[in-house]
Design a protein around this motif. Structure first.
Motif, PDB file in Angstrom:
ATOM      1  N   LEU A   1     -30.458  15.961 -18.505  1.00 20.33           N
ATOM      2  CA  LEU A   1     -30.729  16.154 -19.930  1.00 20.33           C
ATOM      3  C   LEU A   1     -31.575  17.399 -20.152  1.00 20.33           C
ATOM      4  O   LEU A   1     -31.310  18.193 -21.068  1.00 20.33           O
ATOM      5  CB  LEU A   1     -31.433  14.914 -20.483  1.00 20.33           C
ATOM      6  CG  LEU A   1     -31.916  14.991 -21.931  1.00 20.33           C
ATOM      7  CD1 LEU A   1     -30.758  15.228 -22.884  1.00 20.33           C
ATOM      8  CD2 LEU A   1     -32.656  13.707 -22.308  1.00 20.33           C
ATOM      9  N   ALA A   2     -32.591  17.589 -19.314  1.00 21.50           N
ATOM     10  CA  ALA A   2     -33.453  18.767 -19.456  1.00 21.50           C
ATOM     11  C   ALA A   2     -32.674  20.055 -19.207  1.00 21.50           C
ATOM     12  O   ALA A   2     -32.809  21.034 -19.958  1.00 21.50           O
ATOM     13  CB  ALA A   2     -34.633  18.656 -18.484  1.00 21.50           C
ATOM     14  N   LEU A   3     -31.827  20.056 -18.166  1.00 21.18           N
ATOM     15  CA  LEU A   3     -31.036  21.251 -17.877  1.00 21.18           C
ATOM     16  C   LEU A   3     -30.037  21.521 -19.001  1.00 21.18           C
ATOM     17  O   LEU A   3     -29.881  22.677 -19.439  1.00 21.18           O
ATOM     18  CB  LEU A   3     -30.291  21.082 -16.551  1.00 21.18           C
ATOM     19  CG  LEU A   3     -29.351  22.232 -16.168  1.00 21.18           C
ATOM     20  CD1 LEU A   3     -30.124  23.535 -16.008  1.00 21.18           C
ATOM     21  CD2 LEU A   3     -28.571  21.903 -14.891  1.00 21.18           C
ATOM     22  N   GLY A   4     -29.363  20.476 -19.478  1.00 20.07           N
ATOM     23  CA  GLY A   4     -28.411  20.661 -20.557  1.00 20.07           C
ATOM     24  C   GLY A   4     -29.076  21.197 -21.811  1.00 20.07           C
ATOM     25  O   GLY A   4     -28.539  22.088 -22.477  1.00 20.07           O
ATOM     26  N   GLY A   5     -30.245  20.664 -22.145  1.00 23.05           N
ATOM     27  CA  GLY A   5     -30.963  21.174 -23.304  1.00 23.05           C
ATOM     28  C   GLY A   5     -31.360  22.633 -23.142  1.00 23.05           C
ATOM     29  O   GLY A   5     -31.275  23.427 -24.091  1.00 23.05           O
ATOM     30  N   PHE A   6     -31.777  23.003 -21.941  1.00 23.98           N
ATOM     31  CA  PHE A   6     -32.159  24.388 -21.664  1.00 23.98           C
ATOM     32  C   PHE A   6     -30.961  25.323 -21.815  1.00 23.98           C
ATOM     33  O   PHE A   6     -31.085  26.439 -22.364  1.00 23.98           O
ATOM     34  CB  PHE A   6     -32.737  24.479 -20.250  1.00 23.98           C
ATOM     35  CG  PHE A   6     -33.038  25.882 -19.806  1.00 23.98           C
ATOM     36  CD1 PHE A   6     -34.176  26.551 -20.259  1.00 23.98           C
ATOM     37  CD2 PHE A   6     -32.190  26.545 -18.926  1.00 23.98           C
ATOM     38  CE1 PHE A   6     -34.449  27.846 -19.847  1.00 23.98           C
ATOM     39  CE2 PHE A   6     -32.458  27.838 -18.510  1.00 23.98           C
ATOM     40  CZ  PHE A   6     -33.596  28.485 -18.973  1.00 23.98           C
ATOM     41  N   LEU A   7     -29.781  24.893 -21.342  1.00 25.66           N
ATOM     42  CA  LEU A   7     -28.589  25.731 -21.421  1.00 25.66           C
ATOM     43  C   LEU A   7     -28.010  25.786 -22.833  1.00 25.66           C
ATOM     44  O   LEU A   7     -27.370  26.771 -23.212  1.00 25.66           O
ATOM     45  CB  LEU A   7     -27.517  25.201 -20.458  1.00 25.66           C
ATOM     46  CG  LEU A   7     -27.853  25.291 -18.968  1.00 25.66           C
ATOM     47  CD1 LEU A   7     -26.765  24.629 -18.138  1.00 25.66           C
ATOM     48  CD2 LEU A   7     -28.030  26.752 -18.537  1.00 25.66           C
ATOM     49  N   LEU A   8     -28.239  24.727 -23.616  1.00 22.44           N
ATOM     50  CA  LEU A   8     -27.670  24.677 -24.957  1.00 22.44           C
ATOM     51  C   LEU A   8     -28.530  25.397 -25.989  1.00 22.44           C
ATOM     52  O   LEU A   8     -28.011  25.955 -26.965  1.00 22.44           O
ATOM     53  CB  LEU A   8     -27.489  23.215 -25.370  1.00 22.44           C
ATOM     54  CG  LEU A   8     -26.820  22.951 -26.723  1.00 22.44           C
ATOM     55  CD1 LEU A   8     -25.382  23.462 -26.723  1.00 22.44           C
ATOM     56  CD2 LEU A   8     -26.856  21.464 -27.056  1.00 22.44           C
ATOM     57  N   ALA A   9     -29.843  25.382 -25.787  1.00 21.85           N
ATOM     58  CA  ALA A   9     -30.772  25.890 -26.802  1.00 21.85           C
ATOM     59  C   ALA A   9     -30.452  27.315 -27.264  1.00 21.85           C
ATOM     60  O   ALA A   9     -30.462  27.579 -28.479  1.00 21.85           O
ATOM     61  CB  ALA A   9     -32.206  25.801 -26.276  1.00 21.85           C
ATOM     62  N   PRO A  10     -30.167  28.276 -26.373  1.00 13.74           N
ATOM     63  CA  PRO A  10     -29.885  29.637 -26.861  1.00 13.74           C
ATOM     64  C   PRO A  10     -28.684  29.708 -27.796  1.00 13.74           C
ATOM     65  O   PRO A  10     -28.660  30.518 -28.723  1.00 13.74           O
ATOM     66  CB  PRO A  10     -29.626  30.430 -25.570  1.00 13.74           C
ATOM     67  CG  PRO A  10     -30.308  29.649 -24.494  1.00 13.74           C
ATOM     68  CD  PRO A  10     -30.181  28.229 -24.891  1.00 13.74           C
ATOM     69  N   ARG A  11     -27.677  28.861 -27.568  1.00 14.54           N
ATOM     70  CA  ARG A  11     -26.477  28.892 -28.403  1.00 14.54           C
ATOM     71  C   ARG A  11     -26.706  28.268 -29.780  1.00 14.54           C
ATOM     72  O   ARG A  11     -25.933  28.513 -30.705  1.00 14.54           O
ATOM     73  CB  ARG A  11     -25.331  28.160 -27.692  1.00 14.54           C
ATOM     74  CG  ARG A  11     -24.822  28.875 -26.453  1.00 14.54           C
ATOM     75  CD  ARG A  11     -24.296  30.244 -26.819  1.00 14.54           C
ATOM     76  NE  ARG A  11     -23.802  30.977 -25.682  1.00 14.54           N
ATOM     77  CZ  ARG A  11     -22.565  31.451 -25.572  1.00 14.54           C
ATOM     78  NH1 ARG A  11     -21.726  31.267 -26.567  1.00 14.54           N
ATOM     79  NH2 ARG A  11     -22.202  32.113 -24.510  1.00 14.54           N
ATOM     80  N   LEU A  12     -27.735  27.449 -29.902  1.00 13.27           N
ATOM     81  CA  LEU A  12     -28.010  26.794 -31.184  1.00 13.27           C
ATOM     82  C   LEU A  12     -29.114  27.498 -31.970  1.00 13.27           C
ATOM     83  O   LEU A  12     -29.464  27.051 -33.063  1.00 13.27           O
ATOM     84  CB  LEU A  12     -28.394  25.328 -30.961  1.00 13.27           C
ATOM     85  CG  LEU A  12     -27.346  24.453 -30.294  1.00 13.27           C
ATOM     86  CD1 LEU A  12     -27.788  23.004 -30.312  1.00 13.27           C
ATOM     87  CD2 LEU A  12     -25.984  24.600 -30.954  1.00 13.27           C
ATOM     88  N   ARG A  13     -29.666  28.570 -31.408  1.00 12.32           N
ATOM     89  CA  ARG A  13     -30.727  29.289 -32.111  1.00 12.32           C
ATOM     90  C   ARG A  13     -30.174  29.888 -33.411  1.00 12.32           C
ATOM     91  O   ARG A  13     -29.165  30.601 -33.410  1.00 12.32           O
ATOM     92  CB  ARG A  13     -31.294  30.395 -31.211  1.00 12.32           C
ATOM     93  CG  ARG A  13     -32.582  31.018 -31.734  1.00 12.32           C
ATOM     94  CD  ARG A  13     -33.190  31.941 -30.695  1.00 12.32           C
ATOM     95  NE  ARG A  13     -33.654  31.194 -29.528  1.00 12.32           N
ATOM     96  CZ  ARG A  13     -33.246  31.420 -28.296  1.00 12.32           C
ATOM     97  NH1 ARG A  13     -32.351  32.355 -28.052  1.00 12.32           N
ATOM     98  NH2 ARG A  13     -33.716  30.703 -27.286  1.00 12.32           N
ATOM     99  N   GLY A  14     -30.816  29.549 -34.502  1.00 13.06           N
ATOM    100  CA  GLY A  14     -30.362  30.014 -35.807  1.00 13.06           C
ATOM    101  C   GLY A  14     -29.388  29.079 -36.503  1.00 13.06           C
ATOM    102  O   GLY A  14     -29.093  29.267 -37.690  1.00 13.06           O
TER     103      GLY A  14
END
Length: 422
Positions: A184-197
């Motif tokens: 979950l932590a890794l997935g959140g880390f990888l997803l966060a840049p794509r959801l910025r904004g």
């Protein structure tokens, strides 16, 4: 303007390979969890674990239908905003449901209630980690889902294998659930840049007309109804029946995950395909491949020597091995139904619910009737009959919808009379 599809050219092949590899990792994880639990537990403890694990599977399916399957139909900026909403909604909803269930079940006696209470506590981690997989699929980033699932596998199996022999169901459920946290932590880390904004609005998932409601109902009356019936059967007659059915189903874990993956992650791969005939041809080819996989896997399992089977499932092997022909036939029906369901999900998403309702209720009836007539083996053949009839109905509906769509395409392409052109 709709963005160009990222599935053209070499990118398509890479995306498909990553999606298939991700489902293979998930399949191996699921079957390995059950096998490790069976080896560590007595037949009765494994039966309790299987019942609780199946309850978790039902909740995963409901969440996937309500949030994930509607999500993967979106593209572009709409998908980014929807992913942000889905992440927040899954976190809030799983915490509310899980904590409430844990508080209530903790007051009830028995090993099953205790294990179900633990499931409630780990539910936010399990559902949130699975939800990120749908986000990566919607954003066309299957390689990032693969990375998170590889970490899930690398953490879960050693954590379970290190538990002492004879561990109870509650302990095994806790270890299985908490092992999702690193992924979950890794997935959140990888997803966060794509959801910025991106702008999230979790409450939109509660609005009237949300397509996920329909998909969740389809799951509840489809796969979920049979699983809930098995859970109810175990609660009424004792968990050993559930252990036998789940032991046999666990051995078909890879096939099951491939079927579920086709429904959940197939639409993004099929949406760029133009033409009804090409869509039907591709899903027909998928049906043939799934049937071939089921047949090969069934032959392999039925030919498995007894001592190897006991190494896989421990004390549960004796009961589960008798169900393999029936379970293999059931998964053949599931494979055919899955490919038809995927076709309809792309061509006409709202056309499948009536079939799901009627034939899923029929499958529950066959399950109960089969159990009355022949115990666990009768229940397995009842599930097989229900799957076969549902597959026939779905393919008949597919033929009707595809013919209607083709007539529509033909009339659209046909030149209109001059009088209509003004």
């Amino acid at each position: 303007m709709t963005p160009a599809s990222p599935y053209r050219g070499p990118g398509t092949r890479a995306a498909v390979l990553c999606s298939v590899a991700d489902q293979g990792v998930a399949a191996f994880t699921n079957i390995a969890v059950l096998i490790v639990a069976a080896r560590l537990s007595s037949a009765r403890d494994f039966a309790v674990f299987s019942l609780v694990y199946m309850a978790g599977t039902v909740l995963l399916g409901l969440a996937g239908g309500y949030v994930g399957q509607a999500l993967v139909l979106l593209r572009g900026d709409a998908a980014r905003d929807a992913c942000r909403s889905a992440v927040a909604f899954t976190g809030y909803a799983s915490c509310a449901v899980g904590c409430t269930a844990a508080a209530v079940l903790a007051l009830l006696p028995g090993d099953t209630s205790r294990a179900l209470a633990v499931l409630g506590l780990v539910l936010p981690a399990v559902l949130s980690q699975d939800g990120l997989r749908y986000c990566f699929s919607a954003l066309r980033l299957p390689h990032r889902a693969l990375a998170a699932d590889l970490l899930r596998l690398a953490v879960t199996l050693p954590a379970l294998a290190l538990q002492p022999e004879g561990s109870g169901a509650a302990r095994l459920v806790a270890v299985w659930g908490l092992s999702a946290l690193p992924a979950l932590a890794l997935g959140g880390f990888l997803l966060a840049p794509r959801l910025r904004g991106a702008r999230g609005a979790p409450r939109q998932l509660l609005r009237r007309g949300h397509l996920g409601r329909r998909f969740a109902v389809e799951f509840a009356v489809g796969n979920g109804s049979s699983q809930l019936a098995i859970i109810g059967l175990g609660l009424l007659t004792g968990p050993l029946t559930v252990g036998a059915l789940r032991g046999a189903a666990a051995l078909f874990g890879p096939v099951n995950v491939l079927c579920n993956a086709a429904t959940a992650f197939g639409p993004p791969l099929l949406q760029p395909v133009s033409g009804v005939r090409r869509t039907v041809r591709r899903t027909g080819a998928l049906a043939a491949l799934l049937l071939l996989a089921v047949a090969a896997w069934t032959v392999l399992l039925t030919a498995l020597p007894g001592h190897i089977g006991r190494q896989l499932l421990g004390d549960t092997w004796a009961a589960a091995s008798a169900l393999l022909p029936a379970t293999g036939s059931q998964y053949a029906g599931i494979a055919l139904a899955t490919s038809a369901l995927l076709t309809l999900r792309v061509l006409r998403p709202r056309s499948t619910l009536p079939i799901q309702v009627v034939f899923s209720l029929a499958a529950v009836t066959f399950l109960a009737g089969g159990f009355i007539l022949g115990g666990a083996l009768g229940a397995a053949w009842g599930l097989c009959l229900g799957s076969a009839l549902k597959a026939v109905a779905l393919w008949l509906r597919t033929a009707s919808v595809s013919n209607s769509k083709e007539r529509g395409e033909s009339s659209h392409d046909r030149p209109r009379p001059a009088g209509l052109l003004g």
